[in-house]
Design an enzyme around this catalytic site. Structure first.
Site, PDB file in Angstrom:
ATOM      1  N   CYS A  31      33.668 -73.927  -7.300  1.00 49.59           N
ATOM      2  CA  CYS A  31      34.983 -74.249  -7.274  1.00 49.59           C
ATOM      3  C   CYS A  31      35.718 -74.423  -6.265  1.00 49.59           C
ATOM      4  O   CYS A  31      36.968 -74.721  -6.146  1.00 49.59           O
ATOM      5  CB  CYS A  31      35.536 -72.823  -7.937  1.00 49.59           C
ATOM      6  SG  CYS A  31      34.817 -72.508  -9.560  1.00 49.59           S
ATOM      7  N   HIS A  87      43.152 -71.610  -6.104  1.00 47.10           N
ATOM      8  CA  HIS A  87      42.220 -72.026  -7.575  1.00 47.10           C
ATOM      9  C   HIS A  87      42.587 -71.328  -8.572  1.00 47.10           C
ATOM     10  O   HIS A  87      42.809 -70.109  -8.597  1.00 47.10           O
ATOM     11  CB  HIS A  87      40.800 -71.492  -6.889  1.00 47.10           C
ATOM     12  CG  HIS A  87      39.633 -71.688  -8.008  1.00 47.10           C
ATOM     13  ND1 HIS A  87      39.722 -72.896  -8.964  1.00 47.10           N
ATOM     14  CD2 HIS A  87      38.791 -70.943  -8.515  1.00 47.10           C
ATOM     15  CE1 HIS A  87      38.629 -72.750  -9.912  1.00 47.10           C
ATOM     16  NE2 HIS A  87      38.238 -71.578  -9.637  1.00 47.10           N
ATOM     17  N   ASN A 117      40.043 -72.979 -16.271  1.00 46.29           N
ATOM     18  CA  ASN A 117      39.625 -73.050 -15.087  1.00 46.29           C
ATOM     19  C   ASN A 117      38.552 -74.435 -15.118  1.00 46.29           C
ATOM     20  O   ASN A 117      37.656 -74.530 -15.838  1.00 46.29           O
ATOM     21  CB  ASN A 117      38.562 -71.936 -14.730  1.00 46.29           C
ATOM     22  CG  ASN A 117      37.724 -72.011 -13.493  1.00 46.29           C
ATOM     23  OD1 ASN A 117      37.614 -72.696 -12.933  1.00 46.29           O
ATOM     24  ND2 ASN A 117      37.375 -70.761 -13.198  1.00 46.29           N
TER      25      ASN A 117
HETATM   26  O1  UT7 Z   1      36.236 -69.981 -10.862  1.00 49.01           O
HETATM   27  C1  UT7 Z   1      35.039 -69.282 -10.669  1.00 49.01           C
HETATM   28  C2  UT7 Z   1      35.505 -68.053 -10.172  1.00 49.01           C
HETATM   29  N1  UT7 Z   1      35.556 -67.149 -11.636  1.00 49.01           N
HETATM   30  C3  UT7 Z   1      36.438 -66.275 -11.540  1.00 49.01           C
HETATM   31  O2  UT7 Z   1      36.976 -66.104 -10.904  1.00 49.01           O
HETATM   32  C4  UT7 Z   1      36.405 -65.522 -12.923  1.00 49.01           C
HETATM   33  C5  UT7 Z   1      36.900 -64.160 -12.782  1.00 49.01           C
HETATM   34  N2  UT7 Z   1      36.720 -63.138 -13.857  1.00 49.01           N
HETATM   35  C6  UT7 Z   1      37.567 -63.237 -14.830  1.00 49.01           C
HETATM   36  O3  UT7 Z   1      38.402 -64.124 -14.765  1.00 49.01           O
HETATM   37  C7  UT7 Z   1      37.664 -62.117 -15.757  1.00 49.01           C
HETATM   38  O4  UT7 Z   1      36.600 -61.338 -15.549  1.00 49.01           O
HETATM   39  C8  UT7 Z   1      37.240 -62.448 -17.247  1.00 49.01           C
HETATM   40  C9  UT7 Z   1      38.413 -63.211 -17.636  1.00 49.01           C
HETATM   41  C10 UT7 Z   1      36.175 -63.493 -17.256  1.00 49.01           C
HETATM   42  C11 UT7 Z   1      36.805 -61.476 -18.143  1.00 49.01           C
HETATM   43  O5  UT7 Z   1      37.966 -60.408 -18.324  1.00 49.01           O
HETATM   44  P1  UT7 Z   1      37.651 -58.811 -17.972  1.00 49.01           P
HETATM   45  O6  UT7 Z   1      39.035 -58.306 -17.798  1.00 49.01           O
HETATM   46  O7  UT7 Z   1      37.027 -58.900 -16.753  1.00 49.01           O
HETATM   47  O8  UT7 Z   1      37.146 -58.603 -19.085  1.00 49.01           O
HETATM   48  P2  UT7 Z   1      35.607 -57.913 -19.522  1.00 49.01           P
HETATM   49  O9  UT7 Z   1      34.489 -58.915 -19.237  1.00 49.01           O
HETATM   50  O10 UT7 Z   1      35.361 -56.482 -18.747  1.00 49.01           O
HETATM   51  O11 UT7 Z   1      35.618 -57.432 -20.852  1.00 49.01           O
HETATM   52  C12 UT7 Z   1      36.536 -56.663 -21.495  1.00 49.01           C
HETATM   53  C13 UT7 Z   1      36.253 -56.676 -23.015  1.00 49.01           C
HETATM   54  C14 UT7 Z   1      34.860 -56.427 -23.458  1.00 49.01           C
HETATM   55  O12 UT7 Z   1      34.574 -55.478 -24.435  1.00 49.01           O
HETATM   56  P3  UT7 Z   1      34.465 -53.994 -24.592  1.00 49.01           P
HETATM   57  O13 UT7 Z   1      33.085 -53.880 -23.844  1.00 49.01           O
HETATM   58  O14 UT7 Z   1      35.385 -53.314 -23.596  1.00 49.01           O
HETATM   59  O15 UT7 Z   1      34.521 -53.598 -25.846  1.00 49.01           O
HETATM   60  C15 UT7 Z   1      34.281 -57.773 -23.577  1.00 49.01           C
HETATM   61  O16 UT7 Z   1      33.295 -57.837 -24.491  1.00 49.01           O
HETATM   62  O17 UT7 Z   1      36.744 -57.712 -23.574  1.00 49.01           O
HETATM   63  C16 UT7 Z   1      35.513 -58.162 -24.372  1.00 49.01           C
HETATM   64  N3  UT7 Z   1      35.682 -59.622 -24.375  1.00 49.01           N
HETATM   65  C17 UT7 Z   1      36.692 -60.465 -25.145  1.00 49.01           C
HETATM   66  N4  UT7 Z   1      37.285 -60.354 -26.310  1.00 49.01           N
HETATM   67  C18 UT7 Z   1      38.030 -61.126 -27.027  1.00 49.01           C
HETATM   68  C19 UT7 Z   1      35.212 -60.381 -23.453  1.00 49.01           C
HETATM   69  N5  UT7 Z   1      35.488 -61.784 -23.678  1.00 49.01           N
HETATM   70  C20 UT7 Z   1      36.447 -61.865 -24.648  1.00 49.01           C
HETATM   71  C21 UT7 Z   1      37.019 -62.630 -25.550  1.00 49.01           C
HETATM   72  N6  UT7 Z   1      37.666 -62.238 -26.611  1.00 49.01           N
HETATM   73  N7  UT7 Z   1      37.178 -63.931 -25.204  1.00 49.01           N
END
Ligand code: UT7
Length: 316
Positions: free
Chosen positions: A114, A242, A272
């Site tokens: 990225c 980004h 992204n």
């Molecule tokens: O460009 C390269 C660099 N990349 C980045 O900078 C990405 C950085 N990371 C992020 O943007 C975020 O971490 C994400 C958007 C990828 C994820 O968000 P988060 O707030 O960190 O969510 P999480 O992974 O901690 O998941 C929270 C909950 C989980 O459920 P439980 O375990 O709390 O029951 C996940 O299973 O949300 C669930 N979950 C979803 N639910 C509905 C994960 N993906 C989804 C989804 N829809 N698509």
């Protein structure tokens, strides 16, 4: 050393629009979760028959036209990408052919995930110093839908495809873009395996850990670029981030008290797009007239590698 400034911008956006509702038909997700956690409402994917070369050539043609520069004036062409149509020839070589760039134009791809566009701009600034022709093409382009794991709801909802291009000119009297670039050299949180036998080459990301890295990397880059250029936040006309997650941008904006008219988010429209994300923002801003002749723009990128980068980019 000569510095570079942006003369023209362009973009190539794939025709297939994929909404959050479309994503909910593929994995267990919903519009509310995606919008509130990421800021994304839809993204563009390459349709059947569309290629990254189509997008890069379109973006480059528009940037050349916008800059008023012809293909035979280009001394170097760099495509920042991790998803070229073919590994050989490179995306830049495919463009050389399509755009009819001179045969002695330096054409190659660069992969810094990225942060690729910023790595490419810095490389272009150095290259044009040694080039007889003082104009360069820098493109960021991705076909991430090709390497998306459609069974992983934590990542598949994030990524989009597209290409953004800038034409730059190099002159001795212009300041350097003062790029600061770096990497941690780890595959633990974010990787795409590549051509390893028997391993599917799909994006793997531990989102929460990468989020924490990004939240620290962004202010680090801003501080470093401001220190290197001797400028303050008030000296900057526009901030370009980004587009990985709207929440990462919001945290930076809050920390530096950046007013609403000085930054822009288009993640809702594109998701992204890795190396394409920054030039897509720059191209839209330029088209809207929010940046233009004389603008000073602080650009920040971060991503796989783990890489990061920042630069102060001016428009001619
Ligand atoms: O460009 C390269 C660099 N990349 C980045 O900078 C990405 C950085 N990371 C992020 O943007 C975020 O971490 C994400 C958007 C990828 C994820 O968000 P988060 O707030 O960190 O969510 P999480 O992974 O901690 O998941 C929270 C909950 C989980 O459920 P439980 O375990 O709390 O029951 C996940 O299973 O949300 C669930 N979950 C979803 N639910 C509905 C994960 N993906 C989804 C989804 N829809 N698509």
């Amino acid at each position: 050393m000569n510095g570079i400034k942006i003369l023209g911008t362009g973009r190539g956006v794939p025709s297939k629009l994929v909404t959050n509702e479309d994503m909910a038909k593929i994995v267990d997700t919903n519009d509310e979760w995606i919008t509130s956690r990421t800021g994304i409402t839809h993204r563009h994917h390459l349709a059947e028959g569309e290629t990254i070369t189509d997008m890069t050539v379109l973006a480059a043609r528009r940037a050349l036209e916008n800059a008023g520069i012809s293909a035979d004036q280009i001394g170097a062409c760099i495509v920042a990408t991790l998803t070229p149509d073919t590994l050989v020839p490179s995306a830049a070589c495919c463009m050389q052919h399509e755009l009819n760039l001179p045969h002695d134009t330096v054409c190659f791809d660069l992969n810094a995930a990225c942060t690729g566009f910023l790595y490419a701009l810095h490389t272009m600034e150095c290259l044009l110093n040694a080039s007889e022709r003082k104009y360069g093409l820098v493109i960021g382009a991705e076909n991430l839908s090709r390497i998306t794991n459609w069974e992983d709801r934590g990542t598949c909802i994030l990524f989009g495809d597209g290409a953004g291009a800038v034409v730059v000119e190099s002159r001795p009297e212009w300041p350097s873009i003062s790029a600061i670039l770096g990497c941690h050299g780890t595959d633990q949180m974010l990787r795409v395996p590549g051509v390893e036998k028997g391993v599917p080459s799909l994006i793997y990301m531990e989102g929460t850990k990468v989020f924490k890295f990004a939240v620290e990397a962004v202010p680090y880059c801003i501080d470093q670029v401001l220190a290197r250029t001797g400028k303050t936040v008030d000296d900057v006309d526009f901030f370009v981030f980004h587009q990985a997650n709207a929440r990462i941008i919001d945290l930076a904006v809050k920390k530096y008290h950046i007013p609403q008219e000085k930054y822009y988010k288009n993640i809702c429209e594109y998701g992204n797009t890795s190396a394409a994300s920054i030039p897509l923002v720059i191209s839209e801003l330029h088209e809207m007239g929010k940046v233009g002749s004389g603008s000073r723009v602080l650009v920040v990128g971060f991503g796989g590698g783990l890489t990061w980068g920042g630069a102060m980019i001016e428009f001619a």
